[in-house]
Design a protein around this motif. Structure first.
Motif, PDB file in Angstrom:
ATOM      1  N   MET A 171       0.842  -1.197   0.000  1.00  0.00           N
ATOM      2  CA  MET A 171       0.000   0.000   0.000  1.00  0.00           C
ATOM      3  C   MET A 171       0.877   1.247   0.000  1.00  0.00           C
ATOM      4  SD  MET A 171      -3.318  -0.886   0.270  1.00  0.00           S
ATOM      5  CE  MET A 171      -4.254   0.254   1.284  1.00  0.00           C
ATOM      6  N   ARG A 199       1.951   1.344  -7.581  1.00  0.00           N
ATOM      7  CA  ARG A 199       1.554  -0.004  -7.142  1.00  0.00           C
ATOM      8  C   ARG A 199       1.546  -0.975  -8.309  1.00  0.00           C
ATOM      9  NH1 ARG A 199      -2.223  -0.798  -2.890  1.00  0.00           N
ATOM     10  NH2 ARG A 199      -2.160  -3.004  -3.424  1.00  0.00           N
ATOM     11  N   LEU A 207      -5.214  -4.544  -6.828  1.00  0.00           N
ATOM     12  CA  LEU A 207      -5.702  -3.405  -6.052  1.00  0.00           C
ATOM     13  C   LEU A 207      -7.231  -3.447  -6.026  1.00  0.00           C
ATOM     14  CD1 LEU A 207      -2.858  -2.577  -7.352  1.00  0.00           C
ATOM     15  CD2 LEU A 207      -3.587  -0.237  -6.976  1.00  0.00           C
ATOM     16  N   ASP A 224      -8.060   2.167  -3.521  1.00  0.00           N
ATOM     17  CA  ASP A 224      -6.611   2.044  -3.301  1.00  0.00           C
ATOM     18  C   ASP A 224      -5.874   3.123  -4.101  1.00  0.00           C
ATOM     19  OD1 ASP A 224      -6.720  -0.111  -1.637  1.00  0.00           O
ATOM     20  OD2 ASP A 224      -5.857  -1.561  -3.039  1.00  0.00           O
TER      21      ASP A 224
END
Lengths: 85, 160
Positions: free
Chosen positions: B15, B94, B98, B102
């Motif tokens: 995260m 990222r 997800l 997010d």
């Protein structure tokens, strides 16, 4: 005969069943463009991705032009237009 | 967060911590006393996706090319530095699976004045959309689709 590992990314994962994870070229033409033609014959629809302006090919983890000459053992990655961010 | 020559670049399955990202850029420049502006951009996962039949996304899957992803981010950060006088620059993205809300990407740019910080942050995002080796797939219980490249993204990147 030249051959090596083939990496597929993004939407090209959908062609994995037809293309597998190895490439090969019988020659005499051994440029990246020749490999793309050979792969397109085996995977109908692939040409619609590789003919887009932002399609790229990496050889041994470096983006190279389509007239790049392949060597035996090269790892070839097919990179469709990116969609991150 | 580790800065090398003013840049902190990371591609991660963890995260993203937006507050820590902002603080790290602010603190990187604090010693020099020349920081006047910090722009923070955060990209989020939307639940609604028109490419899915029912319009609702459950998972956004991000694939990347590990050997090239961070290198391609570093390249656009260096390009930004050649255009604007910047302080600390952080780009975190990222990968993996997800869910809606997010954070996908965090871009933080420090500069003396707001104009440079705003312009560089927008430049970085526009270039990231077209040059960094990342691919999105949207999934729910019934289907999965690769996200199509958008011409509008190419136009935005090409306008710089």
């Amino acid at each position: 005969m030249l051959e090596g590992d083939l990496l597929l990314f993004g939407c090209l994962n959908d062609f994995e069943s037809k293309l597998g994870s190895r490439w090969s070229l019988a020659g005499p033409e051994t440029r990246v463009s020749a490999l793309l033609e050979e792969l397109s014959e085996r995977a109908p629809g692939l040409d619609s991705v590789i003919n887009t302006p932002f399609f790229k090919v990496a050889v041994n983890n470096k983006v190279e032009p389509l007239d790049w000459v392949l060597s035996d053992g090269d790892t070839v990655a097919l990179l469709p237009p990116v969609t991150g961010g | 967060m580790v800065f090398e020559q003013g840049n902190c670049v990371a591609v991660t399955q963890q995260m993203l911590d937006v507050a820590a990202a902002y603080t790290s850029v602010r603190d990187y420049e604090c010693d020099r006393g020349d920081l006047g502006a910090v722009v923070v951009f955060v990209g989020l996962v939307r639940e609604f996706d028109n490419s899915l039949a029912d319009g609702r996304l459950q998972i956004l899957r991000l694939q990347h090319y590990p050997e090239l992803t961070e290198a391609s981010i570093h390249a656009i950060v260096e390009q930004a530095r050649s255009r604007w006088q910047l302080g600390g620059v952080l780009v975190q993205h990222r990968v993996g699976d997800l869910v809606p809300t997010d954070e996908i990407v965090v871009v933080v740019v420090g500069a003396r004045h707001r104009a440079e910080a705003f312009d560089a942050a927008r430049f970085l995002m526009d270039q990231l959309k077209t040059r960094v080796m990342l691919w999105k797939q949207v999934l729910n219980a019934d289907e999965s689709k690769w996200v199509a490249f958008k011409q509008s993204d190419a136009d935005a990147a090409g306008a710089w």
